[in-house]
Design a protein around this motif. Sequence first.
Motif, short mmCIF file in Angstrom:
data_model
loop_
_atom_site.label_atom_id
_atom_site.label_comp_id
_atom_site.label_asym_id
_atom_site.label_seq_id
_atom_site.Cartn_x
_atom_site.Cartn_y
_atom_site.Cartn_z
N ILE A 165 0.86 -1.18 0.00
CA ILE A 165 0.00 0.00 0.00
C ILE A 165 0.90 1.23 0.00
O ILE A 165 1.51 1.58 1.00
N GLY A 166 1.01 1.87 -1.14
CA GLY A 166 1.84 3.07 -1.26
C GLY A 166 3.04 2.86 -2.15
O GLY A 166 3.82 1.92 -1.98
N SER A 167 3.18 3.75 -3.12
CA SER A 167 4.25 3.64 -4.11
C SER A 167 5.40 4.56 -3.74
O SER A 167 5.71 5.53 -4.43
N GLY A 168 6.07 4.26 -2.63
CA GLY A 168 7.16 5.10 -2.16
C GLY A 168 8.52 4.47 -2.38
O GLY A 168 8.67 3.48 -3.10
N GLN A 169 9.53 5.03 -1.72
CA GLN A 169 10.91 4.60 -1.95
C GLN A 169 11.23 3.25 -1.33
O GLN A 169 12.29 2.69 -1.60
N ALA A 170 10.34 2.71 -0.50
CA ALA A 170 10.49 1.34 -0.01
C ALA A 170 9.59 0.40 -0.81
O ALA A 170 10.00 -0.71 -1.17
N PRO A 228 10.77 -0.60 -4.96
CA PRO A 228 11.79 -1.63 -5.17
C PRO A 228 11.40 -2.97 -4.56
O PRO A 228 11.80 -4.03 -5.08
N LEU A 229 10.61 -2.95 -3.46
CA LEU A 229 10.17 -4.21 -2.88
C LEU A 229 9.24 -4.95 -3.84
O LEU A 229 9.33 -6.18 -3.99
N ALA A 230 8.35 -4.21 -4.50
CA ALA A 230 7.47 -4.83 -5.48
C ALA A 230 8.27 -5.52 -6.58
O ALA A 230 7.98 -6.66 -6.97
N THR A 231 9.29 -4.84 -7.07
CA THR A 231 10.13 -5.40 -8.13
C THR A 231 10.88 -6.63 -7.64
O THR A 231 10.93 -7.66 -8.33
N LEU A 241 0.14 9.85 -6.65
CA LEU A 241 1.08 9.73 -7.76
C LEU A 241 2.09 8.63 -7.49
O LEU A 241 2.61 8.49 -6.38
N LEU A 242 2.40 7.84 -8.52
CA LEU A 242 3.44 6.84 -8.37
C LEU A 242 4.77 7.52 -8.07
O LEU A 242 5.09 8.56 -8.61
N GLY A 243 5.51 6.90 -7.18
CA GLY A 243 6.82 7.45 -6.84
C GLY A 243 6.90 7.97 -5.44
O GLY A 243 8.00 8.21 -4.92
N GLY A 244 5.77 8.23 -4.80
CA GLY A 244 5.78 8.68 -3.42
C GLY A 244 6.24 10.12 -3.26
O GLY A 244 6.39 10.88 -4.22
N SER A 245 6.49 10.50 -2.01
CA SER A 245 6.76 11.90 -1.71
C SER A 245 8.10 12.37 -2.25
O SER A 245 8.23 13.50 -2.70
N CYS A 246 9.13 11.53 -2.19
CA CYS A 246 10.46 11.97 -2.61
C CYS A 246 10.46 12.48 -4.04
O CYS A 246 10.96 13.56 -4.34
N ILE A 247 9.88 11.69 -4.92
CA ILE A 247 9.88 12.06 -6.34
C ILE A 247 8.92 13.21 -6.62
O ILE A 247 9.25 14.14 -7.37
N ASN A 248 7.76 13.19 -6.01
CA ASN A 248 6.70 14.11 -6.43
C ASN A 248 6.67 15.45 -5.71
O ASN A 248 6.38 16.47 -6.33
N TYR A 249 6.98 15.47 -4.41
CA TYR A 249 6.93 16.76 -3.70
C TYR A 249 7.92 16.82 -2.55
O TYR A 249 7.73 17.56 -1.60
N GLY A 250 8.98 16.04 -2.66
CA GLY A 250 10.00 16.03 -1.63
C GLY A 250 11.37 16.33 -2.20
O GLY A 250 11.61 17.38 -2.81
N CYS A 251 12.27 15.39 -2.01
CA CYS A 251 13.69 15.60 -2.35
C CYS A 251 13.89 16.09 -3.78
O CYS A 251 14.53 17.12 -4.01
N SER A 252 13.38 15.34 -4.75
CA SER A 252 13.72 15.61 -6.14
C SER A 252 13.27 16.99 -6.62
O SER A 252 14.07 17.75 -7.17
N PRO A 253 11.99 17.38 -6.47
CA PRO A 253 11.60 18.70 -6.94
C PRO A 253 12.25 19.84 -6.17
O PRO A 253 12.62 20.87 -6.76
#
Length: 467
Positions: free
Chosen positions: A13-18, A21-24, A40-52
Motif C-alpha cells: 500500500i503506497g508507491s514510495g521509496q520502499a 523496489p520491494l514490489a520489483t 502519484l506513483l513514486g511517493g513523496s520523494c519524487i513528487n513533492y520532496g527531495c527531487s523537486p
Amino acid sequence: MAVATLSCDALIIGSGQAGNPLATALARAGRKVVLVEKNLLGGSCINYGCSPVKAMLASAERVQQVATAAEYGVQASAPRPDLRAIVARKDAIIQQLRDGVRRNLTREQAGITVLHGHAAFTGQHTVRVTLEGGQEQLVTAPLIFINTGTRAAVPDVPGLAESGFLTNVEILDLKELPEHLLILGGGYLGLEFGQMFRRFGSRVTLVEHADRLLEHEDSDVCAAMQAQLAADGVELVLEAEVRRVSRNKAGQYTLTASTPDGERRLHGTHLLVATGRTPNTDDLGLDAAGIETDERGYVLVNERLQTNVRGVYALGDVHPGPQFTHLAYDDYRVVRDALLHGKRRSAKARPLPYVVFTEPQLGRIGLSEQQARHQKIPYHVASMPVRVVGRALQTGYTTGFMKVLVDERRRILGAAIFSEQGGELMSMIQLAMAGRLTCEQLQDTVFAHPTWAEALNNLFAKLVKAR
C-alpha cells in the motif's frame, strides 16, 4: 453487487521509496504482487520532496552564481529569476522520474498489478480498494506492506485553517514569485525553502518556536546556519509562539506572535507551513486489522519492521523514527533480505546520515557533541573553519566549518560538515566509520590536490579532548 476478490502473495500500500523496489524484488522472485497507490506513483520523494526541491535549489544556486559573478572577475547583469521557467524545469525532471517508475512497475517487470485507488483494511489480511472510477476491489494477501508516507502537519493555531496556507506540495507549483514569504518552522524544509526564495528575490521571514534553528544540532552548527541565512537576508524570528493567523481581502497575511521582545505582528503575501509531518494512517482502517499505532498515528514496528499483526509490515516514513528517503530505501533492503535471502538485520541499528541542502550544505553523520555528552561517551573533538581549506580559497566558497568527534580508540564517532560539498565530505567520513578507520589513517591518506577531501589531512590534526 458482489465485490470481486483478488488474491496475491504480497500487497503493498503506497508507491514510495520502499514499496516500489520491494514490489520489483518480490516479483522477480516469482511472487504475485499488487501495489495500490491513491495519488502519484513514486511517493513523496519524487513528487513533492527531495527531487523537486533540489531541482529548484539548483536554480537558486545559479541565481547566486550570477549575482556574485563580479567577485570572480566576470561582469554580468543582475539575475532575473523566472519562476514559471524554474517550475517548468522542475516539472520536466519530475515527469521523467515518474515515467521511469511507471515503466518499471507496469511494463518492465511481470507479476506486478498496479491499482490506482484508496486502500483500507477490512481484516488482518484483507484490504478494500476503492478505485478511481468508484468501483471496489477486495485484495487478500499473507504479506502486506504499509508504505503510505506522511503529509504536512498543521499546527493548531487560531485562524490558520480559515486563512489558507501553502505546504511543501503547493509551494512547488507557484508560478509567481511571492513578494514576502512567511515560513512557520525552522527545520530543514523551512531552511531550504527560505534560502531558495530569498535568492529568487522574495522577502522571507522565518518563524520558529525554539530559541534556535535546527534545535537538535549542536549550538555551533545552529549559530553558523543562522549567520548564513541572516547574511542571505532571511529575517529570523526565534522563540516565537504564533497566537493567531489572519488574512485580509487583499490576501495579506498577519501572524500575531509572542516573542521575548513582546508581541509582534508579521505581515506577508504568502504563508508556508513547515512545522513537521503527520502519518497517512488515519484512513487506512488499521483498527479493523488490529494494527497498533502510537499516539500520533505512526505504525509501531519492531527492528525487522513487523507490526503486531503477523505478516503485516510498515516501511518508510509511516513508522516512527527519522524520515529520510535513504532510510526508507534501507527499509526495503531489510525486508527483502529477510524474506528472500534469509538474512536478518535490524532497522534500528544503522547509521543516520543526512544533508540539509542549503548553501553551504550541512552534512551530518553519527553523534553530535550534545548526544555524546548525554550518553556519557568520552571524546576528542576537532573543528576547523572552511576558509583555511585550499579548495575553498580557490572557489570562493569559504563559509562554514568542519567538526569531527573521535573516541578513545581514535575511531570516528560523528561529524558535522557545514561546507560547500558538505554532504559529499560527510559521506567520505561515513565510509571511514563503516570501515572502522582511525583518524590517523584519514589524516595520513594521500588525497588528490586540490580537492575538498584534502581538508581531512588537516582537520584531525586539531583534535583536543572535550571538556
